[in-house]
Design an enzyme around this catalytic site. Structure first.
Site, mmCIF file in Angstrom:
data_model
loop_
_atom_site.group_PDB
_atom_site.id
_atom_site.type_symbol
_atom_site.label_atom_id
_atom_site.label_comp_id
_atom_site.label_asym_id
_atom_site.label_seq_id
_atom_site.Cartn_x
_atom_site.Cartn_y
_atom_site.Cartn_z
ATOM 1 N N TYR A 144 -3.511 6.905 2.704
ATOM 2 C CA TYR A 144 -2.904 5.530 2.384
ATOM 3 C C TYR A 144 -3.734 4.922 0.976
ATOM 4 C CZ TYR A 144 -1.357 0.723 2.564
ATOM 5 O OH TYR A 144 -0.612 -0.374 2.173
ATOM 6 N N ASP A 245 -10.488 6.758 -4.891
ATOM 7 C CA ASP A 245 -10.013 5.500 -4.215
ATOM 8 C C ASP A 245 -11.258 5.020 -3.431
ATOM 9 O OD1 ASP A 245 -8.948 3.313 -3.022
ATOM 10 O OD2 ASP A 245 -7.088 4.105 -2.471
ATOM 11 N N LYS A 272 -10.858 -4.795 -1.465
ATOM 12 C CA LYS A 272 -11.544 -5.408 -0.443
ATOM 13 C C LYS A 272 -12.935 -6.315 -0.461
ATOM 14 C CE LYS A 272 -8.507 -2.622 2.283
ATOM 15 N NZ LYS A 272 -7.779 -3.096 3.462
HETATM 16 N N1 PMP Z 1 -6.363 2.267 -1.119
HETATM 17 C C1 PMP Z 1 -7.038 2.244 -0.054
HETATM 18 C C2 PMP Z 1 -7.668 3.351 0.403
HETATM 19 C C3 PMP Z 1 -6.602 1.165 1.287
HETATM 20 O O1 PMP Z 1 -7.056 1.368 2.403
HETATM 21 C C4 PMP Z 1 -5.760 0.287 0.569
HETATM 22 C C5 PMP Z 1 -5.523 -1.016 1.845
HETATM 23 N N2 PMP Z 1 -5.940 -0.597 3.018
HETATM 24 C C6 PMP Z 1 -5.466 0.269 -0.501
HETATM 25 C C7 PMP Z 1 -5.512 1.023 -1.457
HETATM 26 C C8 PMP Z 1 -4.339 -0.942 -0.875
HETATM 27 O O2 PMP Z 1 -5.282 -2.367 -1.057
HETATM 28 P P1 PMP Z 1 -4.490 -3.581 -0.790
HETATM 29 O O3 PMP Z 1 -4.051 -3.903 0.644
HETATM 30 O O4 PMP Z 1 -5.697 -4.617 -1.190
HETATM 31 O O5 PMP Z 1 -3.145 -3.785 -1.569
#
Ligand code: PMP
Length: 433
Positions: A144, A245, A272
């Site tokens: 994700y 990421d 986050k």
């Molecule tokens: N990358 C990863 C690894 C994530 O876990 C998430 C969200 N859980 C995102 C990107 C997207 O972040 P956001 O919910 O702030 O858009």
């Protein structure tokens, strides 16, 4: 007891359904027959609109590393709001947070802020394409990375469509253009040899490889050093951009996972915890790649705007949250995480139910299966496992413990205590019995 159609949460959900599709504006918080509505939080706990208190292991998708209403963050935000919430201008605090993050992560020479991890990943992918002049992105099966079309491919593929030997590019959203599917290459997780072969078959077209070093949906197990090194070597040799990421994994170490594993990506995406509980994302990395965003010499290769980018409230909250994250605090969180995983694995053993808990540092994930988890396919739950997990989720909810429903990750916060973890273990054990 949940579900209770006479509860205030159920009532709010009925109202919400009149004005929002499925009463919902964030798919992940939906829960059948209705989600609980939260009234407030404090420390490690939240209280719902029916006055029921829960120990919170969701921490808003792992963003709230200090739990709720941390005094240092409240103070920083209050002071900033009194000076102004947002401006169509740069502010000093944005420079401070940029300097702070760059000093903790050597690979981040230059950084830009966004309002979400989704946007950070989107900008990283666009930067990789602009820098290389190539169209394709490779990502791990099941991983994700937010809601950008390209990042969503193969996010929730299933045995019916994930392909035999080579993982298929499966759309997560109906209507995803064929061109997007063709430009996203799916890699098997931690299978170094097969991933290398897949990358080699498209290397001249490859703009970048996007990898979360502990992908939640691929089981919440760490990428092996071999696998990450192969991705680093391959991208370096083929001229593609390696995007790490760390939107979630930045909570795993003082300099993120990259600070521990010795892999230096070209770009890193963050989110986050760096916003202290406020909307945030960031893309940072090597100055040459990041120069695609540079507007100082005319139109940039990748225009990047956003009304709320680097808004000072988020910046103030983020800096306050991150300044609290000393090496000792990371060590303590790691210890608590070790304890949770061993406690919950023990609970499974004592209960006689099939299950296991994976994770790293302050992240953990409950699986209702005993067989070894190595990737998205082996982590993929059966209908029976989904039903047993739902039962456990609901038992915990009815006994004051909130974990994410479905495939999302559970996390700890710095304000959690040993007593909180005792409570988690006892409740899980009772729920399994
Ligand atoms: N990358 C990863 C690894 C994530 O876990 C998430 C969200 N859980 C995102 C990107 C997207 O972040 P956001 O919910 O702030 O858009």
């Amino acid at each position: 007891m949940y579900p209770d159609q006479n509860s205030r949460s159920a009532g709010l959900y009925k109202k919400a359904c009149r004005v929002m599709p499925g009463g919902n504006t964030r798919s992940g918080v939906f829960h059948d027959p209705y989600p609980i509505y939260v009234a407030n939080g404090s420390g490690a706990r939240i209280v719902d609109v029916d006055g029921i208190e829960y120990l919170d292991f969701t921490n808003n998708g792992s963003a709230l590393i200090h739990g709720h209403v941390h005094p240092a963050i409240v103070d920083a935000v209050t002071k900033q709001v009194q000076k102004g919430a947002s401006f169509a201008s740069s502010t000093e605090i944005e420079v401070q947070l940029a300097e702070f993050l760059s000093s903790r992560v050597p690979s981040i020479e230059h950084i830009r802020f966004t309002n979400s991890g989704t946007e950070a990943v989107m900008m990283a992918i666009k930067a990789a394409r602009a820098y290389t002049g190539r169209p394709k992105i490779a990502k791990v099966e099941g991983a994700y990375h937010g809601s950008y079309d390209y990042a969503q491919i193969s996010l929730d593929s299933s045995p019916e469509n994930w392909g035999e030997d080579i993982p298929a590019s499966v759309p997560a959203s109906r209507g995803t253009p064929q061109g997007v599917l063709a430009d996203v290459i799916i890699l098997p997780f931690n299978d170094t040899e097969k991933a290398r072969q897949i990358l080699a078959s498209c290397s001249s077209q490859l703009a970048g490889v996007l990898i979360d070093p502990v992908p939640n949906r691929a089981g919440l197990i760490p990428a092996s050093h071999d696998y990450l090194s192969m991705l680093r070597d391959f991208t370096r040799q083929s001229g593609a951009v390696l995007i790490l990421d760390e939107v979630i994994t930045f909570r795993l170490g003082y300099g993120g996972v990259q600070g521990k594993c010795g892999i230096t990506p070209d770009l890193t995406t963050l989110g986050k915890i760096i916003g202290g509980g406020f909307p945030v994302g960031a893309v940072g990395g090597n100055a040459a790649v990041m120069s695609v965003f540079d507007p100082s010499r005319g139109k940039p290769a990748v225009p990047h705007d956003g009304t709320f980018n680097a808004n000072p409230v988020t910046m103030a909250a983020g800096l306050a949250a991150m300044e609290l994250m000393t090496p000792e605090v990371y060590d303590r969180l790691d210890m608590l995480g070790e304890r949770v995983r061993s406690d919950l694995n023990e609970a499974f053993a004592l209960s006689g139910q099939l299950g296991q808990v994976t994770g790293v540092g302050s992240l953990f994930k409950i699986h209702m299966k005993k067989t070894q988890i190595t990737d998205y396919r082996s982590a993929y739950p059966s209908q029976d496992q989904i039903r047993r997990f739902d039962n456990l989720y609901q038992y915990l909810l009815n006994h004051g413990v909130l974990i994410p429903s479905g495939p999302r990750v559970s996390s700890l916060s710095t304000v959690m205590t040993d007593q909180d973890l005792d409570h988690l273990q006892q409740t899980v054990l009772a729920g399994l019995r």
